[in-house]
Design a protein around this motif. Sequence first.
Motif, PDB file in Angstrom:
ATOM      1  N   VAL A 197       0.890  -1.251  -0.122  1.00  0.00           N
ATOM      2  CA  VAL A 197      -0.031   0.067   0.037  1.00  0.00           C
ATOM      3  C   VAL A 197       0.729   1.077  -0.009  1.00  0.00           C
ATOM      4  CG1 VAL A 197      -1.630   1.349   1.125  1.00  0.00           C
ATOM      5  CG2 VAL A 197      -1.857  -1.315   1.384  1.00  0.00           C
ATOM      6  N   ARG A 198       0.843   2.008  -0.974  1.00  0.00           N
ATOM      7  CA  ARG A 198       1.459   3.345  -1.116  1.00  0.00           C
ATOM      8  C   ARG A 198       0.605   4.513  -1.236  1.00  0.00           C
ATOM      9  NH1 ARG A 198       3.219   7.029  -4.626  1.00  0.00           N
ATOM     10  NH2 ARG A 198       2.454   5.730  -6.621  1.00  0.00           N
ATOM     11  N   TYR A 199       1.168   5.563  -0.257  1.00  0.00           N
ATOM     12  CA  TYR A 199       0.511   6.817  -0.300  1.00  0.00           C
ATOM     13  C   TYR A 199       1.511   7.805  -0.553  1.00  0.00           C
ATOM     14  CZ  TYR A 199      -2.924  10.594   0.738  1.00  0.00           C
ATOM     15  OH  TYR A 199      -3.731  11.480   0.567  1.00  0.00           O
ATOM     16  N   ALA A 200       1.426   8.387  -1.550  1.00  0.00           N
ATOM     17  CA  ALA A 200       2.478   9.494  -2.066  1.00  0.00           C
ATOM     18  C   ALA A 200       3.957   8.788  -1.710  1.00  0.00           C
ATOM     19  CB  ALA A 200       2.325  10.659  -1.104  1.00  0.00           C
ATOM     20  N   ASP A 201       4.722   9.215  -0.854  1.00  0.00           N
ATOM     21  CA  ASP A 201       6.177   8.765  -0.786  1.00  0.00           C
ATOM     22  C   ASP A 201       6.122   7.640   0.487  1.00  0.00           C
ATOM     23  OD1 ASP A 201       5.790  10.890   0.637  1.00  0.00           O
ATOM     24  OD2 ASP A 201       7.858  11.154   1.027  1.00  0.00           O
ATOM     25  N   ASP A 202       4.814   7.210   1.236  1.00  0.00           N
ATOM     26  CA  ASP A 202       5.038   6.573   2.073  1.00  0.00           C
ATOM     27  C   ASP A 202       4.411   5.173   1.701  1.00  0.00           C
ATOM     28  OD1 ASP A 202       5.923   8.473   4.038  1.00  0.00           O
ATOM     29  OD2 ASP A 202       3.765   9.154   4.520  1.00  0.00           O
ATOM     30  N   ALA A 203       5.105   4.085   1.928  1.00  0.00           N
ATOM     31  CA  ALA A 203       4.636   2.739   1.801  1.00  0.00           C
ATOM     32  C   ALA A 203       5.000   1.727   2.842  1.00  0.00           C
ATOM     33  CB  ALA A 203       5.611   2.608   0.282  1.00  0.00           C
ATOM     34  N   VAL A 204       4.026   0.959   2.545  1.00  0.00           N
ATOM     35  CA  VAL A 204       4.249  -0.324   3.808  1.00  0.00           C
ATOM     36  C   VAL A 204       3.968  -1.696   2.760  1.00  0.00           C
ATOM     37  CG1 VAL A 204       3.199  -1.546   5.559  1.00  0.00           C
ATOM     38  CG2 VAL A 204       3.404   1.064   5.689  1.00  0.00           C
ATOM     39  N   LEU A 205       4.657  -2.584   2.881  1.00  0.00           N
ATOM     40  CA  LEU A 205       4.822  -4.011   2.441  1.00  0.00           C
ATOM     41  C   LEU A 205       4.716  -5.137   3.224  1.00  0.00           C
ATOM     42  CD1 LEU A 205       7.010  -2.285   0.339  1.00  0.00           C
ATOM     43  CD2 LEU A 205       6.281  -4.065  -0.935  1.00  0.00           C
ATOM     44  N   GLY A 206       3.888  -6.120   2.957  1.00  0.00           N
ATOM     45  CA  GLY A 206       3.660  -7.253   3.894  1.00  0.00           C
ATOM     46  C   GLY A 206       4.024  -8.538   3.241  1.00  0.00           C
ATOM     47  N   PHE A 207       4.963  -9.465   3.899  1.00  0.00           N
ATOM     48  CA  PHE A 207       5.501 -10.572   3.122  1.00  0.00           C
ATOM     49  C   PHE A 207       4.929 -11.753   3.853  1.00  0.00           C
ATOM     50  CE2 PHE A 207       8.074  -6.964   1.748  1.00  0.00           C
ATOM     51  CZ  PHE A 207       8.355  -7.642   0.362  1.00  0.00           C
ATOM     52  N   GLU A 208       4.916 -12.903   3.391  1.00  0.00           N
ATOM     53  CA  GLU A 208       4.718 -14.251   3.823  1.00  0.00           C
ATOM     54  C   GLU A 208       6.033 -14.763   4.627  1.00  0.00           C
ATOM     55  OE1 GLU A 208       2.664 -18.518   3.099  1.00  0.00           O
ATOM     56  OE2 GLU A 208       2.500 -17.007   1.628  1.00  0.00           O
ATOM     57  N   HIS A 209       7.032 -14.658   3.709  1.00  0.00           N
ATOM     58  CA  HIS A 209       8.257 -15.205   4.286  1.00  0.00           C
ATOM     59  C   HIS A 209       9.072 -14.085   4.272  1.00  0.00           C
ATOM     60  CE1 HIS A 209       6.380 -18.840   2.670  1.00  0.00           C
ATOM     61  NE2 HIS A 209       6.612 -18.485   1.676  1.00  0.00           N
ATOM     62  N   ARG A 210       9.990 -14.421   5.507  1.00  0.00           N
ATOM     63  CA  ARG A 210      11.302 -13.379   5.679  1.00  0.00           C
ATOM     64  C   ARG A 210      12.367 -13.276   4.769  1.00  0.00           C
ATOM     65  NH1 ARG A 210      14.435 -12.741  11.589  1.00  0.00           N
ATOM     66  NH2 ARG A 210      16.019 -11.321  10.927  1.00  0.00           N
ATOM     67  N   GLU A 211      12.581 -14.473   4.215  1.00  0.00           N
ATOM     68  CA  GLU A 211      13.758 -14.307   3.158  1.00  0.00           C
ATOM     69  C   GLU A 211      13.409 -13.847   2.113  1.00  0.00           C
ATOM     70  OE1 GLU A 211      11.659 -18.475   3.046  1.00  0.00           O
ATOM     71  OE2 GLU A 211      12.367 -17.038   4.631  1.00  0.00           O
ATOM     72  N   GLU A 212      12.120 -13.789   1.571  1.00  0.00           N
ATOM     73  CA  GLU A 212      11.534 -13.010   0.747  1.00  0.00           C
ATOM     74  C   GLU A 212      11.766 -11.674   0.914  1.00  0.00           C
ATOM     75  OE1 GLU A 212       7.922 -14.260  -1.170  1.00  0.00           O
ATOM     76  OE2 GLU A 212       8.964 -16.098  -1.915  1.00  0.00           O
ATOM     77  N   ALA A 213      11.394 -11.127   1.971  1.00  0.00           N
ATOM     78  CA  ALA A 213      11.535  -9.666   2.491  1.00  0.00           C
ATOM     79  C   ALA A 213      12.766  -9.281   2.265  1.00  0.00           C
ATOM     80  CB  ALA A 213      10.860  -9.627   3.742  1.00  0.00           C
ATOM     81  N   GLU A 214      13.547 -10.100   2.963  1.00  0.00           N
ATOM     82  CA  GLU A 214      15.027  -9.479   3.008  1.00  0.00           C
ATOM     83  C   GLU A 214      15.573  -9.342   1.632  1.00  0.00           C
ATOM     84  OE1 GLU A 214      16.865 -12.387   5.485  1.00  0.00           O
ATOM     85  OE2 GLU A 214      16.311 -11.173   7.433  1.00  0.00           O
ATOM     86  N   ARG A 215      15.392 -10.359   0.613  1.00  0.00           N
ATOM     87  CA  ARG A 215      15.893 -10.377  -0.984  1.00  0.00           C
ATOM     88  C   ARG A 215      15.121  -8.996  -1.658  1.00  0.00           C
ATOM     89  NH1 ARG A 215      14.339 -14.887  -2.033  1.00  0.00           N
ATOM     90  NH2 ARG A 215      12.534 -14.469  -3.497  1.00  0.00           N
ATOM     91  N   PHE A 216      14.006  -8.764  -1.304  1.00  0.00           N
ATOM     92  CA  PHE A 216      13.337  -7.729  -1.913  1.00  0.00           C
ATOM     93  C   PHE A 216      13.859  -6.424  -1.368  1.00  0.00           C
ATOM     94  CE2 PHE A 216      10.220  -4.237  -1.499  1.00  0.00           C
ATOM     95  CZ  PHE A 216       9.584  -3.971  -2.821  1.00  0.00           C
ATOM     96  N   LEU A 217      14.328  -6.110  -0.096  1.00  0.00           N
ATOM     97  CA  LEU A 217      14.629  -4.982   0.405  1.00  0.00           C
ATOM     98  C   LEU A 217      16.205  -4.602  -0.075  1.00  0.00           C
ATOM     99  CD1 LEU A 217      14.595  -2.485   2.219  1.00  0.00           C
ATOM    100  CD2 LEU A 217      15.540  -4.026   4.110  1.00  0.00           C
ATOM    101  N   GLU A 218      16.983  -5.630  -0.193  1.00  0.00           N
ATOM    102  CA  GLU A 218      18.419  -5.683  -1.001  1.00  0.00           C
ATOM    103  C   GLU A 218      18.083  -4.906  -2.466  1.00  0.00           C
ATOM    104  OE1 GLU A 218      22.213  -8.164  -2.151  1.00  0.00           O
ATOM    105  OE2 GLU A 218      20.574  -8.965  -0.623  1.00  0.00           O
TER     106      GLU A 218
END
Length: 399
Positions: A197-218
């Motif tokens: 969910v993004r509102y202007a330059d503020d965004a929050v993402l939700g992930f099922e798996h931690r490793e995917e969240a870490e890979r996405f962030l990198e």
Amino acid sequence: MTWKEYGEDLETRLADLHGRIHRGAYRAQPSRRVWIPKPDGRQRPLGVAALEDKIVQRAVGTVLNQIWEEDFLGFSYGFRPGRSQHDALDALWVGIVRKKVNWILDLDIRSFFDKLQHDWLVKFVEHRIGDKRVVRLIQKWLQAGVLEEGQWIETEEGSPQGSVISPALANLYLHYVLDVWVEAWRQKLASGDVIIVRYADDAVLGFEHREEAERFLEQLRERLAKFGLDLHPDKTRLIEFGRYAADHRKKRGEGKPETFNFLGFTHICGTYHRGGFTVHRKTIGKRMTAKLNDIRAQLRKRRHGGVPSTLKWLQQVVRGYFQYHAIPGNWARLQSFRRDVLQSWLQTLRRRSQRHRLTWLGFQQRLGALLPPIQILHPYPDARLYAKHPSIQGKNRVR
């Protein structure tokens, strides 16, 4: 020039402005830079555009938004017709509760409006806009610079936050830099659920798996760097959050799940009365404190003013505060806010005279009762979201 002065010969002035635009004689003026305080004590730069620039930006922005609206994705909510901050909050709540979300990535793009790259932004505009005159207008606004304390400052990057056209340009920039890329990433690379969910330059993402969240962030850091942006190292966080977060952290002896803030509310892992998982949302404490401090400062200025005028002003302030913050589950914060406003007003009235006879009970009965009562003004998130978008209801059930 003021709006009143401009309006005295409006038709002639608009005709002249229209002609200058078509002849290419229109010149954008520098924005006047002003600084406003932020809740964390720092200051935010705003750009106040000249009157004619506002008129042209409004006209151009209205046309461009209708074109770009066809391209923008569903999880983008900022500065779009028919979409509000509460729509973004609803979508986030439903996504966390209905999807398999175990990790939350709270993004903060550092100094976003100051770091927009002009070359990339013009390319994004040209991707959908073929009229070179419109492109040149946008280039003129980007290159007009700013005035601060009488000095002109060249702007090689960024778009003045506060100008009429900036929200549209910012949405376009993040559409290509973030939204399109995220949508492709979760379709092609994610094996578990991913929400955003993004509102202007503020965004929050939700992930099922931690490793995917870490890979996405990198990979996101690399993506943003390509376009001159970066994440704030202290404000960007990956936290365990979701229906199993409390149990998992308890087993590891780590205490309650962390919370995160989004659009004025702190989001908290919790349960409803039947024991199922839910997300509680409360007004951010620091923001409520800052608002109350502003009210106290204004009450001190109004100390010797008439009670009726102060009452009318406070009614407007409290009513406006409730219209945004009166969501389900936020009753305690609303009650605290209203009580603190009344106590501040009572203290102000007592300081008007050392011989006052005002008691808390009497004050509440006479004047306190005239402030807007506490009531929840917003429906539950899923009720409003499904009412606006009935087709997605079946897609948001946990499998």
